[in-house]
Design a protein around this motif. Structure first.
Motif, PDB file in Angstrom:
ATOM      1  N   ALA A 315      14.877  21.614 -40.979  1.00 16.33           N
ATOM      2  CA  ALA A 315      14.651  23.341 -41.215  1.00 16.33           C
ATOM      3  C   ALA A 315      15.408  23.669 -42.553  1.00 16.33           C
ATOM      4  CB  ALA A 315      15.184  24.098 -40.035  1.00 16.33           C
ATOM      5  N   PRO A 316      14.803  24.473 -43.302  1.00 13.26           N
ATOM      6  CA  PRO A 316      15.878  24.834 -44.542  1.00 13.26           C
ATOM      7  C   PRO A 316      16.813  25.621 -44.317  1.00 13.26           C
ATOM      8  CG  PRO A 316      13.587  26.010 -44.226  1.00 13.26           C
ATOM      9  CD  PRO A 316      13.565  24.975 -43.185  1.00 13.26           C
ATOM     10  N   SER A 317      16.957  26.335 -43.015  1.00 12.44           N
ATOM     11  CA  SER A 317      17.851  27.311 -42.760  1.00 12.44           C
ATOM     12  C   SER A 317      18.015  27.322 -41.129  1.00 12.44           C
ATOM     13  CB  SER A 317      17.881  28.627 -43.399  1.00 12.44           C
ATOM     14  OG  SER A 317      16.549  29.285 -42.674  1.00 12.44           O
ATOM     15  N   GLN A 318      19.328  27.805 -40.758  1.00 14.07           N
ATOM     16  CA  GLN A 318      19.519  28.035 -39.237  1.00 14.07           C
ATOM     17  C   GLN A 318      18.393  29.283 -38.791  1.00 14.07           C
ATOM     18  OE1 GLN A 318      21.092  26.400 -37.302  1.00 14.07           O
ATOM     19  NE2 GLN A 318      20.731  27.581 -35.321  1.00 14.07           N
ATOM     20  N   ALA A 319      18.163  30.148 -39.724  1.00 15.73           N
ATOM     21  CA  ALA A 319      17.244  30.812 -39.206  1.00 15.73           C
ATOM     22  C   ALA A 319      15.690  30.712 -39.114  1.00 15.73           C
ATOM     23  CB  ALA A 319      16.938  32.117 -40.444  1.00 15.73           C
ATOM     24  N   ALA A 320      15.552  29.302 -39.860  1.00 12.39           N
ATOM     25  CA  ALA A 320      14.130  28.975 -39.618  1.00 12.39           C
ATOM     26  C   ALA A 320      13.954  28.190 -38.369  1.00 12.39           C
ATOM     27  CB  ALA A 320      13.933  27.946 -40.886  1.00 12.39           C
ATOM     28  N   TYR A 321      15.167  27.666 -37.855  1.00  9.74           N
ATOM     29  CA  TYR A 321      15.017  26.612 -36.595  1.00  9.74           C
ATOM     30  C   TYR A 321      14.977  27.727 -35.621  1.00  9.74           C
ATOM     31  CZ  TYR A 321      16.571  23.814 -32.888  1.00  9.74           C
ATOM     32  OH  TYR A 321      16.836  23.213 -31.514  1.00  9.74           O
ATOM     33  N   GLU A 322      15.664  28.811 -35.692  1.00  7.54           N
ATOM     34  CA  GLU A 322      15.932  29.852 -34.645  1.00  7.54           C
ATOM     35  C   GLU A 322      14.567  30.451 -34.517  1.00  7.54           C
ATOM     36  OE1 GLU A 322      19.105  32.382 -35.811  1.00  7.54           O
ATOM     37  OE2 GLU A 322      20.494  30.958 -35.026  1.00  7.54           O
ATOM     38  N   ALA A 323      13.791  30.787 -35.714  1.00  8.35           N
ATOM     39  CA  ALA A 323      12.583  30.991 -35.429  1.00  8.35           C
ATOM     40  C   ALA A 323      11.502  30.176 -34.698  1.00  8.35           C
ATOM     41  CB  ALA A 323      11.825  31.561 -36.739  1.00  8.35           C
ATOM     42  N   TYR A 324      11.465  28.850 -34.911  1.00  6.81           N
ATOM     43  CA  TYR A 324      10.892  28.028 -34.283  1.00  6.81           C
ATOM     44  C   TYR A 324      11.346  28.026 -32.681  1.00  6.81           C
ATOM     45  CZ  TYR A 324       9.863  23.476 -32.286  1.00  6.81           C
ATOM     46  OH  TYR A 324       9.490  22.218 -31.419  1.00  6.81           O
ATOM     47  N   VAL A 325      12.577  27.953 -32.475  1.00  2.00           N
ATOM     48  CA  VAL A 325      12.957  28.362 -31.154  1.00  2.00           C
ATOM     49  C   VAL A 325      12.287  29.442 -30.412  1.00  2.00           C
ATOM     50  CG1 VAL A 325      14.905  28.413 -29.371  1.00  2.00           C
ATOM     51  CG2 VAL A 325      14.840  26.664 -31.322  1.00  2.00           C
ATOM     52  N   ALA A 326      12.270  30.494 -31.060  1.00  2.00           N
ATOM     53  CA  ALA A 326      11.968  31.790 -30.634  1.00  2.00           C
ATOM     54  C   ALA A 326      10.464  32.038 -30.226  1.00  2.00           C
ATOM     55  CB  ALA A 326      12.364  32.863 -31.585  1.00  2.00           C
ATOM     56  N   SER A 327       9.778  30.899 -31.029  1.00  3.41           N
ATOM     57  CA  SER A 327       8.173  30.984 -30.883  1.00  3.41           C
ATOM     58  C   SER A 327       8.087  30.456 -29.389  1.00  3.41           C
ATOM     59  CB  SER A 327       7.705  30.170 -32.053  1.00  3.41           C
ATOM     60  OG  SER A 327       8.128  29.155 -31.948  1.00  3.41           O
ATOM     61  N   GLY A 328       8.696  29.884 -28.713  1.00  5.06           N
ATOM     62  CA  GLY A 328       8.453  29.375 -27.404  1.00  5.06           C
ATOM     63  C   GLY A 328       8.050  27.681 -27.561  1.00  5.06           C
ATOM     64  N   ALA A 329       8.345  27.217 -28.802  1.00  6.37           N
ATOM     65  CA  ALA A 329       7.812  25.794 -28.986  1.00  6.37           C
ATOM     66  C   ALA A 329       8.623  24.819 -28.008  1.00  6.37           C
ATOM     67  CB  ALA A 329       7.893  25.505 -30.426  1.00  6.37           C
ATOM     68  N   SER A 330       9.819  25.247 -27.702  1.00  5.52           N
ATOM     69  CA  SER A 330      10.744  24.313 -26.902  1.00  5.52           C
ATOM     70  C   SER A 330      10.568  24.268 -25.448  1.00  5.52           C
ATOM     71  CB  SER A 330      12.267  24.364 -27.325  1.00  5.52           C
ATOM     72  OG  SER A 330      12.286  24.150 -28.622  1.00  5.52           O
ATOM     73  N   VAL A 331       9.583  25.447 -24.951  1.00  6.15           N
ATOM     74  CA  VAL A 331       9.405  25.411 -23.524  1.00  6.15           C
ATOM     75  C   VAL A 331       9.067  24.345 -22.641  1.00  6.15           C
ATOM     76  CG1 VAL A 331       8.160  26.900 -21.787  1.00  6.15           C
ATOM     77  CG2 VAL A 331       9.086  27.882 -23.961  1.00  6.15           C
ATOM     78  N   TYR A 332       9.359  23.988 -21.650  1.00  7.49           N
ATOM     79  CA  TYR A 332       9.057  22.793 -20.894  1.00  7.49           C
ATOM     80  C   TYR A 332       7.601  22.803 -20.783  1.00  7.49           C
ATOM     81  CZ  TYR A 332       8.764  19.730 -16.878  1.00  7.49           C
ATOM     82  OH  TYR A 332       8.137  18.654 -16.086  1.00  7.49           O
ATOM     83  N   GLY A 333       7.043  21.517 -21.165  1.00  2.90           N
ATOM     84  CA  GLY A 333       5.491  21.360 -21.060  1.00  2.90           C
ATOM     85  C   GLY A 333       4.706  21.605 -22.471  1.00  2.90           C
ATOM     86  N   THR A 334       5.270  22.029 -23.369  1.00  2.00           N
ATOM     87  CA  THR A 334       4.675  22.478 -24.478  1.00  2.00           C
ATOM     88  C   THR A 334       4.165  21.101 -25.309  1.00  2.00           C
ATOM     89  OG1 THR A 334       5.785  24.472 -25.103  1.00  2.00           O
ATOM     90  CG2 THR A 334       4.508  23.374 -26.829  1.00  2.00           C
ATOM     91  N   ALA A 335       3.190  20.981 -25.650  1.00  2.00           N
ATOM     92  CA  ALA A 335       2.549  19.559 -26.124  1.00  2.00           C
ATOM     93  C   ALA A 335       2.995  19.514 -27.659  1.00  2.00           C
ATOM     94  CB  ALA A 335       1.090  19.652 -26.168  1.00  2.00           C
ATOM     95  N   LEU A 336       2.926  18.118 -27.998  1.00  2.00           N
ATOM     96  CA  LEU A 336       3.537  18.013 -29.331  1.00  2.00           C
ATOM     97  C   LEU A 336       2.725  18.639 -30.623  1.00  2.00           C
ATOM     98  CD1 LEU A 336       5.380  16.502 -31.374  1.00  2.00           C
ATOM     99  CD2 LEU A 336       3.880  14.392 -31.382  1.00  2.00           C
TER     100      LEU A 336
END
Length: 522
Positions: A315-336
Motif C-alpha cells: 500500500a502506498p500509504s496507511q490510508a490506502a490500506y485502511e481504505a482496503y480494510v474498510a471496504s470489507g475485503a478482509s471479512v471472513y469468507g471473501t474470495a481472493l
C-alpha cells in the motif's frame, strides 16, 4: 415366483412414525445444541425398518453427563491413551474415561507398525475399541458376581470400581471419501464407543521428517466429514458424541483453494518473476542439492505472505490500506478475486501476489496458521459436534486462552478437549513450575473438561518395561517378589485375582456353579 406387495398406507404410517421418532430424539435438551443441514424426513427414509439400539448411546449419555458436571464445577477429567485391557482395568481406579489413540494403534495393533501417519487400515481403531469395550463388560460382570456373593452389609467395605468408563476414540480424518467415513462411524457405534473425534487433516499427507508441518483440507471438506459422521449416528439412532478437532495450528499446507473461507490464510509469493517452487526444487535436485536447502532458499527469495499482508506491504500509504480494510475485503469468507478487486480500487494498483508458484511438489498450497484460523474452523463446525479440540503443538498460554475465549464468546457452554503431546517444552514457553502444576486446573476454568495424554504407552510402558527387565535380569525372582508380588497382593489389589476373598469366585466358576443349579448370591 413369490412376490412381495407393500401396503403403501402401512408404509407411509411407519415412515411418519420414524420421522416423529427422529424429531423427538433431536428435541431432547441435551441434544439441542446440534444443528443439522438435513431433515428428519431424510434420516427417517435412511433408517432400517427394524429399530436397533446400541450401548454406545448409553456410554455417550454417561460421558456427556460427567463432562457437563466438570464444566459446571470448572474441573476436568485427565486421562491417557491405551490399547490394552489390563491397563484399562487399572485406569478404572483413577480415570473416568479411556482414550484410544490412532497413533498407539498404528504402533501396536497392526501387522506393519508405523509412526503417526494414519496409514493403518481404517477399521483398526474401532477393533481396539471393541476389544476394550468387551473387556470392560467382562470386568464389570466379574466384579458384579463377586460382590453379590457377599451379604449386603459387608459390601460397603469391598473394593468397587466403575469399569464401564466411556471410551473416546481417534477417527483421524475419516479415512477416505464420505462413504468410508459413514462406515467408520457405524463401526465405532457398533464397537461401543462413547465419542469419536474427526480432524481436518489431509489423508496421506502427515509428514514431519523434512521440517514440514501438517496439511489440512478445505473448510468445506472438513464440514462434509463431520456431517457424514453425524448423519450416520442419526441414521442409527445413536447418541454417540462427536468431537470436532481442528489441526490448523502449526499446519503449513492446505490441499485446495476451492473454499473462499480459507483464502485469507493461504500464502503466496510477492516477488516478481520468481519461478515456481516445484521448478526450483526440481532443478536443485538435478544439481545435487538437498531438497530442504533448495526449498528454504526459494522461500527466502519469495517474500511469502498472505494476500492481506501483501496489501499492507504494498500500500502506498496507511490510508490506502485502511481504505482496503474498510471496504470489507478482509471479512471472513471473501474470495481472493474480490480481495484483489477491492485492493486495486483502494491502492490504485494491482497487488503482486501469487499463491500458485508457492505450491509444494505434491500440489498443496502454503498455509499460514494463526489462532484465528482455528477459531474460524471451530465456530464453523461447532453446530455439528458436541465438543471442540484445537490441537496445539506447543503450550503457548496466550494462544490457548485466545482460542477458547473466542469460541466461548459464541458458545458459552461449549465443552472442550485438549491433548498434551510429548514434545511440549514448558520451560521454553515461559512456564514456571507452579504454572505447570496448575496448568490442567487453569484450563478447566475455560471449559477444557477433557484432557488427554494420547500416547502415554509409548513412553510410560517403555520405561516400566525397561525398569522391570533390568531388575529381573539382575535380581531374578527376589526382585519380582519385591517389585511385583508384594504390590499386587494389595491393597489395592491390581487385578482382583490375588486376593484370597476372590478365590473360587472367578467368573468362570460362577458360570459352572449357575449351570449346576447352585445359588451364587447372598
Amino acid at each position: 415366483m413369490a412376490t412381495y406387495k407393500i401396503d403403501v398406507d402401512a408404509e407411509e404410517n411407519a415412515f411418519q412414525e420414524r420421522v416423529a421418532a427422529v424429531q423427538a430424539e433431536w428435541g431432547r435438551p441435551w441434544r439441542s445444541h446440534i444443528q443439522r443441514p438435513y431433515t428428519a424426513e431424510s434420516i427417517a427414509a435412511l433408517r432400517n425398518s427394524i429399530p436397533l439400539s446400541y450401548p454406545s448411546s448409553i456410554q455417550a449419555k454417561k460421558l456427556w453427563d460427567l463432562l457437563e458436571t466438570h464444566r459446571q464445577n470448572a474441573t476436568c477429567e485427565k486421562t491417557f491413551g491405551t490399547t490394552e485391557p489390563t491397563t484399562v482395568s487399572q485406569m478404572a481406579k483413577h480415570q473416568q474415561t479411556v482414550y484410544v489413540s490412532g497413533a498407539l494403534c498404528g504402533l501396536s495393533e497392526v501387522q506393519h507398525p508405523g509412526m503417526d501417519h494414519a496409514d493403518y487400515p481404517w477399521d483398526t481403531v474401532p477393533k481396539v475399541v471393541e476389544k476394550l469395550f468387551k473387556a470392560q463388560l467382562w470386568m464389570d460382570q466379574r466384579q458384579s458376581q463377586s460382590r453379590l456373593r457377599v451379604p449386603k452389609a459387608e459390601r460397603a467395605a469391598m473394593e468397587g470400581y466403575d469399569y464401564m468408563m466411556p471410551i473416546v476414540a481417534d477417527a483421524d480424518m475419516g479415512f477416505g471419501g464420505l462413504t468410508t467415513t459413514v462406515k467408520l462411524a457405524q463401526t465405532f457405534v457398533e464397537a461401543g464407543v462413547a465419542m469419536i473425534h474427526i480432524d481436518d487433516l489431509a489423508i496421506g499427507l502427515k509428514k514431519f521428517t523434512v521440517g514440514e508441518g501438517r496439511t489440512v483440507v478445505p473448510s468445506s471438506e472438513y464440514v462434509s466429514r463431520l456431517t457424514a459422521a453425524r448423519m450416520q449416528f442419526d441414521i442409527m439412532g445413536a447418541d454417540t458424541l462427536l468431537m470436532c478437532r481442528c489441526d490448523t495450528d502449526r499446519s503449513q499446507f492446505i490441499t485446495s483453494c476451492i473454499d473462499p473461507r480459507d483464502h485469507a490464510y493461504i500464502v503466496g509469493s510477492t516477488a516478481l518473476n520468481i519461478e515456481p517452487l516445484v521448478d526450483a526444487v526440481r532443478a536443485g535436485i538435478v544439481a545435487g542439492q538437498a531438497y530442504t536447502a533448495v526449498r528454504d532458499a526459494w522461500k527466502a527469495r519469495a517474500g511469502l505472505m498472505t494476500f492481506d499482508e501483501a496489501v499492507a506491504a504494498q500500500a502506498p500509504s496507511q490510508a490506502a490500506y485502511e481504505a482496503y480494510v474498510a471496504s470489507g475485503a478482509s471479512v471472513y469468507g471473501t474470495a481472493l478475486a474480490e480481495r484483489r478487486k477491492k485492493a486495486a480500487a483502494a491502492l490504485g494498483k494491482d497487488v503482486v501476489f501469487d499463491w500458485e508458484v508457492a505450491r509444494s511438489k505434491e500440489g498443496q498450497y502454503m498455509w499460514k496458521p494463526t489462532v484465528q484460523t482455528i477459531v474460524d474452523r471451530a465456530l464453523l463446525v461447532a453446530p455439528l459436534g458436541d465438543m471442540t479440540w484445537a490441537r496445539m503443538d506447543a503450550p503457548v498460554w496466550k494462544d490457548i486462552v485466545a482460542f477458547h475465549e473466542a469460541v466461548r464468546k459464541v458458545h458459552p457452554e461449549r465443552l472442550f478437549g485438549f491433548g498434551y503431546t510429548g514434545m511440549y517444552n514448558y520451560e521454553k514457553n515461559g512456564f514456571t513450575k507452579a504454572q505447570v502444576a496448575s496448568f490442567a486446573s487453569d484450563m478447566a476454568q475455560m471449559g477444557i473438561v477433557w484432557q488427554v495424554q494420547p500416547t502415554w504407552a509409548v513412553q510410560g510402558l517403555n520405561i516400566s518395561t525397561e525398569e522391570f527387565a533390568r531388575d529381573w535380569q539382575q535380581r531374578g525372582i527376589a526382585g519380582y517378589l519385591e517389585m511385583v508380588t508384594a504390590k499386587s497382593v494389595g491393597p489395592p489389589v491390581t487385578d482382583g485375582f490375588h486376593k484370597p476373598g476372590y478365590s473360587g469366585a472367578y467368573l468362570a466358576d460362577a458360570f459352572f456353579a449357575t449351570v449346576a443349579g447352585e445359588k451364587i448370591t447372598q
